[in-house]
Motif scaffolding. Structure first.
Motif, PDB file in Angstrom:
ATOM      1  N   UNK A   1      45.668  74.832  79.116  1.00  0.00           N
ATOM      2  CA  UNK A   1      45.301  74.446  77.759  1.00  0.00           C
ATOM      3  C   UNK A   1      44.261  75.384  77.151  1.00  0.00           C
TER       4      UNK A   1
ATOM      5  N   UNK B   1      45.581  78.050  74.960  1.00  0.00           N
ATOM      6  CA  UNK B   1      45.792  77.695  73.545  1.00  0.00           C
ATOM      7  C   UNK B   1      44.489  77.834  72.758  1.00  0.00           C
ATOM      8  N   UNK B   2      43.437  77.236  73.319  1.00  0.00           N
ATOM      9  CA  UNK B   2      42.174  77.167  72.557  1.00  0.00           C
ATOM     10  C   UNK B   2      41.512  78.532  72.408  1.00  0.00           C
TER      11      UNK B   2
ATOM     12  N   UNK C   1      43.500  79.915  62.400  1.00  0.00           N
ATOM     13  CA  UNK C   1      43.886  79.238  63.640  1.00  0.00           C
ATOM     14  C   UNK C   1      42.985  79.604  64.811  1.00  0.00           C
TER      15      UNK C   1
ATOM     16  N   UNK D   1      40.021  77.397  64.272  1.00  0.00           N
ATOM     17  CA  UNK D   1      40.402  75.990  64.445  1.00  0.00           C
ATOM     18  C   UNK D   1      40.549  75.647  65.926  1.00  0.00           C
ATOM     19  N   UNK D   2      41.127  76.572  66.698  1.00  0.00           N
ATOM     20  CA  UNK D   2      41.339  76.298  68.114  1.00  0.00           C
ATOM     21  C   UNK D   2      40.060  76.567  68.911  1.00  0.00           C
TER      22      UNK D   2
ATOM     23  N   UNK E   1      37.037  74.191  69.185  1.00  0.00           N
ATOM     24  CA  UNK E   1      37.234  72.931  69.903  1.00  0.00           C
ATOM     25  C   UNK E   1      36.578  72.967  71.282  1.00  0.00           C
TER      26      UNK E   1
END
Lengths: 598, 388
Positions: B256, B259-260, B320, B323-324, B327
């Motif tokens: 994961x 992705x971030x 993006x 945004x990622x 997190x």
């Protein structure tokens, strides 16, 4: 040219919705001005907004040919007048071009506030009045009540008032015959006298340029003639002369008593001030006609594009509107809260609404309007004085000797059962009672009121406390000094200039508190807490706080979510265009609107 | 770990789109089918892995993730076939992380042993709640007892495990959530995904919510639950490393994190998304056909079920990446920003725009990069809106 004694120049005056425009339509139809196919409802109301709202904004003129009982053809010029109080000025100018007026009263309603106001104007303009009672086809029609009300409130003989139904056409021919029989023809020094014509109206036509509506008093006007507009000194060659039937029809010339239009390659509507006198440049008349008082805007507000990129479009659109509406004023202004926009002057609140609606509809602009404000006269300690159009421009109180505000004289007609509520409303609005009488079963209250209180929410409240049964009309009376202060609203410690207002001192705190509470309701929580304050001259009189947002995050965001979640962010970003920045706080424009509507 | 200058790695995501029933809150690409021809599906996945290998040569696989749907409905042989295909397509890093999502109701000892034998080293259990009434309301097929049994079973079979919980459920009070979370933390798990219930468009909950028949806790209660979650997980040694993800240090989901950190991965199977980056801040986004049958037909006729390929660059890419990246509690490193956008951090986030957010205690900007504070993470949507 038609002999004078076969001409009648007539205005129709009435309260809104009493059927003035419908009656005009029937008269046009009967005289064959338009064939059936061309008759749309209310042909004299050319603008979409006029037709939708059922009100007449600009006066229009139409020429009718009527074959009277004696077999002779009479020329009747019919001038439609606006029914709303904002356009009183247009009514008075229409009346100046006429010798007679038809007063239309709804047989189910009787006399209303505007009936009285407009009838008085006709009397003052020295017109003969022909009373007509309309809507006699309705079950609730009461001829006697309507006649009595006319006699009581306006003081003219209404015994012979004709009962008609403009809707069905019943008795309308009698009105035409009565115009010929009872209303006077124009008078003139003759067709050989030097040209003297009254400039009744002017508007911008995309094909013809500026079109001028005028009433010939003396002499003749024809194509090719070199004319002078006496007030502005503009000299022009006439291209076209014509009449409105209501279609534009070109004619060779117009003579004494006639009403028609001309064009003369005029680009700027400012050259043709309504009320001016037109004469022959080579054979000038010795004396100009008595001019009208220029129309003065009484209500101002700021108009801002919601998208700053639309500023230039807004400027161009305002310019185009002004071509057709000389009573509307605008000048650029800038606001910390709202960016670049325009301070605009209007004849009244309806005028403001109509202009705003036309901008949004015809020019496809999204607008933000600040709270309407009246024009205050500020007398400074140094002996100078000026007119304040925008409360944000109010000088420091220490420099002010006194502030004067405009007062109106309002006439309100209301069924007895609602009188108490109306008197209370007037008192709430700082009103002073001048007179309280009865017209039939209804009370007629005359009040002096500050205009500022009337532009605020008077119409809406009057409508609500009387369930729509009251009628209201006013005219400006003059300026009176008052105990007035500027109320500022601060968001995050910054004064929001668009929300500043001038209020009576004793009510300022209450108003301040109401605005703060409203803003607290409408501004969404943000990243930071937002203090909202109301202040009078630096003293905080009310305070609210919007607490900071506590939780706003997407719980899940993995590889497959990126595109969709990104779209949400982009949507938010677009929404930011409508946000206004105050320090670290962003306020949606809707919040201002809501606070202003308070 | 993820703030080092090493890249975020390269992941392979495999989507198994089938479920026994649809959960009313779930907006993932899931479908209910009477029966499926699993050998055909296995062949389809293998074929598409081969296709993706052609598009992404030269990478070394650092993580593999079987998501869904319900991947624990897959035959272990299918999982094994996919893993073999991946190993045949790319070099695989030592200690590669291989995760499989499992539903407590659909696991059995035999399956778990099979997955483990096939190479799965980490299982992520969709426990969602430890309360039978809540499980029923969430449309889950399992009950509390089954969940506990599945946790114990997973522990026996896999070196690493995680499980998901959904909180801020209708009617749930902050006190009730704290009690539930305390019980969960007592299991001593190494990784937890703790999600606040979100109403997603296109779900059954969305309709109920719009009708007013499903009412979420008020914002202040949601915030209180979130804050309690941070305190309790921290105290239990599983601090948040992402908005909703908690782990003992070193036990984070490497997959994961790809992705971030705006890294690269390929997506295989219906509705899977993938990203392959190009130098200079451009990313190629691929999305596979969502409908299982359409995807399968695509794979069988042309070797892949890609529905859409999109180039993301410039401002779009910056949005993006922020945004990622924000997190993660570790935030965005200078190196990741440069690698993913082709620009330095100061260029994508002008310091002037940053200033009020830093002053307001929502963001921290320092030599390592940019990160949200605990307060900032909690209102990240608002922070992002102000940054962009």
């Amino acid at each position: 040219m038609t002999p004078l004694d076969h001409i009648r120049n007539i205005a129709i005056v009435a309260h809104i919705d009493h059927g003035k425009s419908t009656l005009a339509d029937r008269l046009i139809e009967l005289c064959g001005g338009l064939d059936a196919r061309e008759m749309r409802g209310q042909v004299l109301d050319a603008m979409d907004i006029e037709r939708e709202r059922g009100i007449t904004i600009k006066a229009q003129a139409v020429r009718l040919n009527f074959v009277a009982a004696n077999g002779e053809t009479y020329l009747i010029n019919l001038i439609d007048t606006p029914g709303h109080v904002d356009f009183t000025y247009e009514v008075s100018r229409s009346l100046r071009a006429c010798e007679g007026a038809i007063l239309v009263v709804d047989s189910t309603q009787g006399v209303e506030a505007q009936t009285v106001a407009n009838a008085y104007m006709a009397v003052e303009a020295d017109l003969d009045i022909l009373p007509v009672v309309n809507k006699i086809d309705l079950p609730a029609a009461d001829m006697k009540m309507a006649r009595d009300a006319i006699e009581e409130s306006i003081g003219i003989d209404a015994e012979d008032a004709i009962g008609v139904s403009a809707k069905t056409g019943q008795n309308v021919p009698l009105v035409l015959q009565a115009i010929v029989d009872k209303l006077p023809p124009p008078t003139s020094a003759g067709e050989d006298a030097p040209l003297k014509a009254l400039l009744v109206d002017s508007w911008y036509d995309p094909y013809l340029g500026v079109v001028i509506l005028m009433r010939v008093v003396d002499g003749r006007i024809r194509k090719g003639q070199k004319i002078r507009i006496m007030g502005t000194g503009a000299v022009r060659d006439i291209d076209r002369v014509g009449i409105l039937t209501p279609k534009a029809v070109l004619v060779d010339e117009l003579g004494p008593g006639e009403i028609g239009f001309f064009t003369a390659a005029i680009k700027d509507i400012a050259e043709c001030r309504v009320g001016d006198t037109i004469t022959d440049e080579r054979n000038r008349t010795a004396e100009a006609l008595l001019g009208f008082k220029p129309s003065v805007p009484v209500v101002f507000c700021g108009l801002y594009p919601t998208d700053a990129n639309d500023y230039n479009d807004l400027r161009d659109s305002l310019g185009k509107l002004r071509l057709n509406d000389a009573s509307f004023h605008f000048e650029p202004e800038s606001s910390v809260a709202l960016g670049l926009g325009f301070r605009c002057g209007f004849l009244g609140l309806l005028h403001l609404e109509i202009i705003q609606e036309r901008l949004e509809r015809e020019f496809d602009l999204d607008l933000l309007a600040t709270a309407p404000s009246v024009v205050y006269k500020i007398n400074k300690r140094d002996g100078t004085s000026f007119e304040l159009h925008n409360p944000a421009d109010m000088p420091d109180p220490t420099h002010i000797e006194s502030i004067e505000e405009p007062w109106i004289r309002a006439t309100i007609l209301v069924p007895d059962e609602y009188l108490g509520a109306v008197l209370q409303l007037c008192t709430d609005k700082r009103g002073e009672q001048v007179e309280l009488t009865y017209v039939g079963a209804r009370a007629m209250a005359v009040y002096r009121l500050p205009l500022a209180e009337v532009v605020f929410d008077f119409y809406d409240r009057l409508k609500s406390v009387t369930r729509g049964y009251a009628s209201f009309d006013y005219h400006l009376e003059g300026y009176t000094a008052g105990d007035l202060v500027k109320l500022d609203i601060l968001i995050n410690g910054e004064v929001v200039d668009g929300l500043s207002q001038v209020v009576e001192k004793s009510r300022a705190e209450l108003r301040g508190r109401a605005v703060c509470e409203k803003l607290k309701d409408v501004i969404p929580r943000q990243l930071f807490k937002i203090p909202i304050q109301a202040a009078i001259g630096g003293r905080i009189v009310a305070r609210e706080t919007i607490s900071a947002m506590r939780k706003d995050v997407l719980a899940k965001c993995y590889g497959g979510d990126i595109t969709r979640k990104k779209k949400l962010l982009e949507k938010q970003k677009k929404g930011k265009k409508r946000m206004r920045q105050f320090g670290n706080v962003e306020i949606p424009q809707e919040a201002f609107l809501a606070a202003l509507k308070l | 770990m993820n703030t080092t200058s090493a890249g975020p790695g390269f992941g392979v995501y495999v989507h198994w789109p089938f479920c026994q029933s649809k959960c009313p809150y779930c907006d993932f690409n899931s479908h209910v089918r009477e029966a499926i021809d699993e050998p055909r599906w296995r062949a389809g996945l293998v074929a598409e892995i081969g296709h993706m290998a052609g598009l992404a040569p030269g990478r070394t696989v650092t993580s593999i993730f079987f998501g869904g749907g319900t991947p624990s409905l897959m035959n272990p042989a299918t999982v094994g076939a996919a893993l073999d295909a991946i190993a045949a397509a790319w070099p695989v890093a030592d200690g590669v992380e291989v995760t499989l999502e499992a539903n407590p109701g659909s696991v059995e000892a035999g399956r778990f042993a099979g997955y483990r034998a096939a190479g799965v080293g980490r299982v992520s259990l969709g426990v969602q709640a430890l309360d039978d009434a809540a499980l029923k309301a969430l449309g889950r097929r399992h009950d509390r007892a089954e969940a506990l049994a599945a946790i114990a079973l997973a522990r026996r079979h896999f070196p690493r495990m995680s499980f998901d919980l959904i909180y801020a459920r209708p009617g749930q009070s902050p006190a009730a959530w704290e009690a539930e979370l305390a019980r969960v933390l007592a299991f001593g798990t190494d990784h937890l995904s703790l999600y606040q219930l979100t109403i997603e468009p296109g779900t059954a909950f969305h309709t109920l919510h719009r009708r007013g028949e499903l009412v979420l806790p008020v914002e202040d209660d949601q915030a209180a639950m979130y804050e309690a979650t941070q305190v309790m997980t921290q105290a239990a040694g599983l601090p948040a490393y992402e908005v909703s993800n908690h782990a003992r240090p070193g036990q984070e989901s490497r997959h994961n994190i790809v992705y971030w950190r705006s890294g690269e991965w390929v997506g295989v199977g219906p509705g899977a998304h993938g990203r392959l980056n190009e130098p200079g801040g451009t990313s190629i986004a691929r999305r596979q056909e969502r409908a299982p049958e359409t995807w399968l037909a695509g794979v069988e006729t042309q070797g892949h079920g890609t529905a859409q390929t999109e180039t993301v660059s410039g401002e779009d890419r910056v949005i993006e990446v922020l945004m990622m990246g924000l997190r993660l509690t570790s935030g965005l490193s200078e190196a990741d920003v440069q690698r993913a956008t082709g620009q330095p951090l100061d260029a994508i986030v002008p310091p002037a725009r940053l200033a009020p957010l830093v002053a307001g205690g929502l963001l921290v900007r320092d030599a390592t990069g940019l990160r949200a504070t605990a307060a900032g993470l909690q209102v990240l949507n608002g922070v992002l809106a102000r940054l962009l």
